[in-house]
Design a protein around this motif. Structure first.
Motif, PDB file in Angstrom:
ATOM      1  N   UNK A  37      20.410  37.913  30.013  1.00  9.49           N
ATOM      2  CA  UNK A  37      20.385  36.484  30.330  1.00  9.49           C
ATOM      3  C   UNK A  37      18.979  35.978  30.614  1.00  9.49           C
ATOM      4  N   UNK A  38      18.071  36.867  30.977  1.00  4.95           N
ATOM      5  CA  UNK A  38      16.710  36.455  31.280  1.00  4.95           C
ATOM      6  C   UNK A  38      16.594  35.708  32.591  1.00  4.95           C
ATOM      7  N   UNK A  39      17.359  36.147  33.581  1.00  4.05           N
ATOM      8  CA  UNK A  39      17.332  35.516  34.900  1.00  4.05           C
ATOM      9  C   UNK A  39      16.978  36.551  35.954  1.00  4.05           C
ATOM     10  N   UNK A  40      16.807  36.088  37.187  1.00  2.00           N
ATOM     11  CA  UNK A  40      16.499  36.977  38.298  1.00  2.00           C
ATOM     12  C   UNK A  40      17.766  37.410  38.999  1.00  2.00           C
ATOM     13  N   UNK A  41      17.662  38.507  39.746  1.00  2.00           N
ATOM     14  CA  UNK A  41      18.790  38.942  40.565  1.00  2.00           C
ATOM     15  C   UNK A  41      18.737  38.205  41.888  1.00  2.00           C
ATOM     16  N   UNK A  42      19.849  37.618  42.293  1.00  2.00           N
ATOM     17  CA  UNK A  42      19.923  36.901  43.556  1.00  2.00           C
ATOM     18  C   UNK A  42      20.076  37.853  44.717  1.00  2.00           C
ATOM     19  N   UNK A  43      19.659  37.407  45.886  1.00  2.00           N
ATOM     20  CA  UNK A  43      19.714  38.247  47.074  1.00  2.00           C
ATOM     21  C   UNK A  43      21.039  38.122  47.822  1.00  2.00           C
ATOM     22  N   UNK A  44      21.863  37.168  47.438  1.00  2.00           N
ATOM     23  CA  UNK A  44      23.157  36.922  48.069  1.00  2.00           C
ATOM     24  C   UNK A  44      23.025  36.572  49.546  1.00  2.00           C
ATOM     25  N   UNK A  45      21.911  35.993  49.922  1.00  2.00           N
ATOM     26  CA  UNK A  45      21.735  35.539  51.295  1.00  2.00           C
ATOM     27  C   UNK A  45      21.449  34.058  51.267  1.00  2.00           C
ATOM     28  N   UNK A  46      21.827  33.377  52.303  1.00  2.00           N
ATOM     29  CA  UNK A  46      21.553  31.963  52.376  1.00  2.00           C
ATOM     30  C   UNK A  46      22.789  31.130  52.100  1.00  2.00           C
ATOM     31  N   UNK A  47      22.537  29.866  51.830  1.00  2.00           N
ATOM     32  CA  UNK A  47      23.636  28.928  51.626  1.00  2.00           C
ATOM     33  C   UNK A  47      23.390  28.095  50.381  1.00  2.00           C
ATOM     34  N   UNK A  48      24.473  27.591  49.825  1.00  2.00           N
ATOM     35  CA  UNK A  48      24.427  26.666  48.699  1.00  2.00           C
ATOM     36  C   UNK A  48      25.353  25.519  49.033  1.00  2.00           C
ATOM     37  N   UNK A  49      24.827  24.320  49.052  1.00  2.00           N
ATOM     38  CA  UNK A  49      25.578  23.119  49.436  1.00  2.00           C
ATOM     39  C   UNK A  49      26.213  23.277  50.818  1.00  2.00           C
ATOM     40  N   UNK A  50      25.514  23.990  51.701  1.00  2.00           N
ATOM     41  CA  UNK A  50      25.990  24.153  53.065  1.00  2.00           C
ATOM     42  C   UNK A  50      26.967  25.288  53.270  1.00  2.00           C
ATOM     43  N   UNK A  51      27.352  25.977  52.214  1.00  2.00           N
ATOM     44  CA  UNK A  51      28.308  27.080  52.325  1.00  2.00           C
ATOM     45  C   UNK A  51      27.604  28.405  52.059  1.00  2.00           C
ATOM     46  N   UNK A  52      28.022  29.467  52.742  1.00  2.00           N
ATOM     47  CA  UNK A  52      27.396  30.763  52.485  1.00  2.00           C
ATOM     48  C   UNK A  52      27.721  31.252  51.071  1.00  2.00           C
ATOM     49  N   UNK A  53      26.748  31.956  50.458  1.00  2.00           N
ATOM     50  CA  UNK A  53      26.977  32.507  49.123  1.00  2.00           C
ATOM     51  C   UNK A  53      28.134  33.498  49.128  1.00  2.00           C
ATOM     52  N   UNK A  54      28.158  34.345  50.139  1.00  2.00           N
ATOM     53  CA  UNK A  54      29.165  35.398  50.193  1.00  2.00           C
ATOM     54  C   UNK A  54      30.282  34.960  51.116  1.00  2.00           C
ATOM     55  N   UNK A  55      31.477  34.947  50.598  1.00  2.00           N
ATOM     56  CA  UNK A  55      32.646  34.605  51.388  1.00  2.00           C
ATOM     57  C   UNK A  55      33.569  35.806  51.353  1.00  2.00           C
ATOM     58  N   UNK A  56      33.945  36.260  52.505  1.00  2.00           N
ATOM     59  CA  UNK A  56      34.828  37.428  52.561  1.00  2.00           C
ATOM     60  C   UNK A  56      35.560  37.445  53.883  1.00  2.00           C
ATOM     61  N   UNK A  57      36.180  38.553  54.140  1.00  2.00           N
ATOM     62  CA  UNK A  57      36.917  38.665  55.392  1.00  2.00           C
ATOM     63  C   UNK A  57      36.254  39.720  56.265  1.00  2.00           C
ATOM     64  N   UNK A  58      36.413  39.589  57.543  1.00  2.91           N
ATOM     65  CA  UNK A  58      35.888  40.561  58.476  1.00  2.91           C
ATOM     66  C   UNK A  58      36.841  41.740  58.502  1.00  2.91           C
ATOM     67  N   UNK A  59      36.413  42.874  58.009  1.00  2.00           N
ATOM     68  CA  UNK A  59      37.290  44.049  57.914  1.00  2.00           C
ATOM     69  C   UNK A  59      37.482  44.736  59.246  1.00  2.00           C
ATOM     70  N   UNK A  60      36.664  44.391  60.235  1.00  3.34           N
ATOM     71  CA  UNK A  60      36.769  45.030  61.544  1.00  3.34           C
ATOM     72  C   UNK A  60      37.496  44.161  62.558  1.00  3.34           C
ATOM     73  N   UNK A  61      37.886  42.964  62.146  1.00  3.11           N
ATOM     74  CA  UNK A  61      38.570  42.058  63.063  1.00  3.11           C
ATOM     75  C   UNK A  61      39.950  42.614  63.408  1.00  3.11           C
TER      76      UNK A  61
END
Length: 64
Positions: A37-61
């Motif tokens: 694709x000729x793109x960079x690898x994202x770090x999966x940190x931070x937010x996009x439009x105010x939402x976190x990039x990574x959405x998941x569940x807390x496995x230790x809850x």
């Protein structure tokens, strides 16, 4: 990608684009996708439009 450009009538800015993947994706496959694709690898940190990039569940809850 060409089909997307034709169908949406939008161009893809590869300088602003990045690819993120799961930890389960093989490193060779990840590098192949990035180089194809000729793109960079994202770090999966931070937010996009105010939402976190990574959405998941807390496995230790604790659930009652």
């Amino acid at each position: 990608m060409d089909d997307y450009v034709v169908a949406s009538r939008k161009l893809i800015n590869f300088h602003k684009s990045e690819v993120t993947s799961s930890k389960n994706v093989d490193t060779n496959m990840r590098n192949l996708v990035i180089s194809t694709l000729g793109v960079q690898e994202g770090l999966r940190k931070g937010k996009y439009l105010g939402f976190p990039y990574v959405v998941g569940r807390n496995k230790k809850a604790r659930y009652f």
